[in-house]
Scaffold this active site. Structure first.
Site, PDB file in Angstrom:
ATOM      1  N   ASP A  83       9.251   0.039  20.082  1.00 45.44           N
ATOM      2  CA  ASP A  83       9.477   1.314  19.382  1.00 45.44           C
ATOM      3  C   ASP A  83      10.138   0.958  18.819  1.00 45.44           C
ATOM      4  OD1 ASP A  83      11.161   1.273  21.386  1.00 45.44           O
ATOM      5  OD2 ASP A  83      11.643   3.625  20.861  1.00 45.44           O
ATOM      6  N   GLU A 147      12.827   3.152  23.776  1.00 46.57           N
ATOM      7  CA  GLU A 147      13.852   2.679  23.647  1.00 46.57           C
ATOM      8  C   GLU A 147      15.343   4.207  22.810  1.00 46.57           C
ATOM      9  OE1 GLU A 147      18.148   0.895  23.481  1.00 46.57           O
ATOM     10  OE2 GLU A 147      16.500   1.519  22.276  1.00 46.57           O
TER      11      GLU A 147
HETATM   12 ZN   LIG Z   1      16.915  -1.258  19.825  1.00 50.21          ZN
END
Ligand SMILES: [Zn+2]
Length: 401
Positions: A83, A147
């Site tokens: 992401d 994340e």
């Molecule tokens: Zn990162």
């Protein structure tokens, strides 16, 4: 060599063109499914099978295992997130999801955080498979979702729901670390992350007597909260030099020829140029007010008021920090824990550290690896829950520092 470098660029470019924007809200995030499928396809092309698991529709993480020659050794987890944080196209000189090459650079949201590393890992594995290289230890690849919003839908989900995929992993490498800081043409420091601060988001609640804004009033929740928040915001917690930061400062002050007083490191840190900011936050616990919430009408004194404080704690300091913070806040304001993730710290030694250092020197004879502490958090917080010793090592040679 050059063919695999070209392949890294191609893979990274393809990944940049897949929008995996993570807004922190599943309803508006693009999701990582298309990127995970792309990675699966690139692994399948060279005979590596993988599993994709979704934590929510479209929120996909991929795990694959490459068997090593020595089953007696613990596996190495190599993890990168798929992401990216949002990008406002109007604020960019190139389209953020086009993967354009301009002035000799590949541009795009995620180009250094961290689709570059995803592409490097894929290229290495594909090269191994094509040339018959087998690593000594099992390599577990994890390409994660979410994340950038804390990993609940990515790394934490894998640890909670699919931990068997990570069986036997004793060490891990991922972000943040391995990037360079040029001291001179003969010396470039590469910061390898061996520690991360802990995260502690607190909500403060003050209560008082409700009343009319036109009256004399001595029990006002907004006033009580504002006083506590102001005290926290202005407070400087004491300097604490942990082993990672001490090792970093010793290496760096020697490299730069700076005098270092280990008990008062801030003078030396101030001379570190562009990395001073990164390091300055790693010598003390911090507490920054970030949100305020009170009241519903201009002439009504509310009975309660609340504020959010973003606290970052050094390894081993979380409990002591809370005691110190309680003193600053005072007894009348209640503290609620909203989010709490521990700090991490490991030592800068062993075969894996030696291998990282050798890999850097092979590409850059001026490389000098140094350990450092990240003031933020990464997926390592999730994988460390399984006892995996985590490092931040996604190498990047910055031409300007
Ligand atoms: Zn990162």
């Amino acid at each position: 060599m050059s063919s695999s470098v070209d392949e890294v660029v191609d893979l990274c470019r393809d990944l940049l063109r897949i929008d995996t924007t993570n807004t922190g809200d599943n309803a508006t995030s693009a999701g990582e499914r298309a990127a995970a499928e792309y990675v699966a396809e690139k692994l399948a092309e060279v005979g590596v099978s993988s599993e994709i698991h979704e934590s929510a529709p479209g929120r996909a993480s991929l795990v694959a295992r490459i068997p090593g020659t020595d089953p007696g050794r613990g596996a190495l987890l190599v993890h990168g997130h798929l992401d990216v944080v949002p990008a406002e196209a109007a604020e960019w000189s190139v389209p953020p999801f086009a993967g354009e090459i301009k002035d000799g650079f590949l541009w795009g949201r995620g180009a250094i955080d961290m689709k570059d590393f995803d592409a490097m890992v894929l290229a290495v594995v594909r090269e191994w498979q094509r040339t018959g290289v087998r690593p000594p230890r099992d390599i577990v690849l994890a390409f994660t979702a979410d994340e950038e919003a804390g990993g609940d839908f990515g790394a934490h989900f894998l640890v909670d729901k699919h931990r068997h995929l990570l069986d036997g992993c004793t060490e891990g490498i991922g972000e943040v670390g391995g990037f360079s800081y040029t001291v001179s043409k003969d010396l470039r420091l590469y910061l390898i992350e061996t520690a991360e601060k802990g995260i502690n988001w607190l909500r403060l609640h003050a209560r008082g007597r409700p009343g009319h804004g036109s009256m004399v009033h001595d029990d006002n929740a907004v006033t009580a909260l504002a006083e506590a928040v102001a005290r926290v915001g202005r407070h400087r917690f004491p300097v604490v030099v942990t082993p990672t930061v001490r090792a970093f400062l010793e290496e760096v002050s020697e490299a730069l020829g700076i005098e270092l007083d280990p008990d008062d490191p801030e003078a030396a840190i101030g001379k570190l140029g562009t990395i001073a900011n990164i390091i300055g936050a790693t010598v003390r616990n911090t507490a920054n007010p970030t949100r305020l919430d009170a009241g519903y009408k201009d002439n009504v004194i509310p009975s309660r008021a609340s504020a959010t404080i973003d606290c970052r704690t050094l390894p081993g300091q979380a409990d002591l920090f809370l005691e110190q913070l309680r003193e600053v806040i005072g007894p009348d304001v209640e503290i609620e824990h909203v989010q709490r993730q521990p700090a991490l710290e490991t030592t800068f030694d062993g075969a894996l550290v030696d291998a990282m250092a050798a890999a850097l020197r092979a590409e850059d004879p001026a490389a000098r690896p140094v350990p450092y502490m990240l003031s933020g958090g990464t997926d390592a917080k999730a994988f460390n829950r399984l006892g995996i010793r985590c490092f931040g090592f996604a190498p990047c040679n910055y031409l300007r520092t």
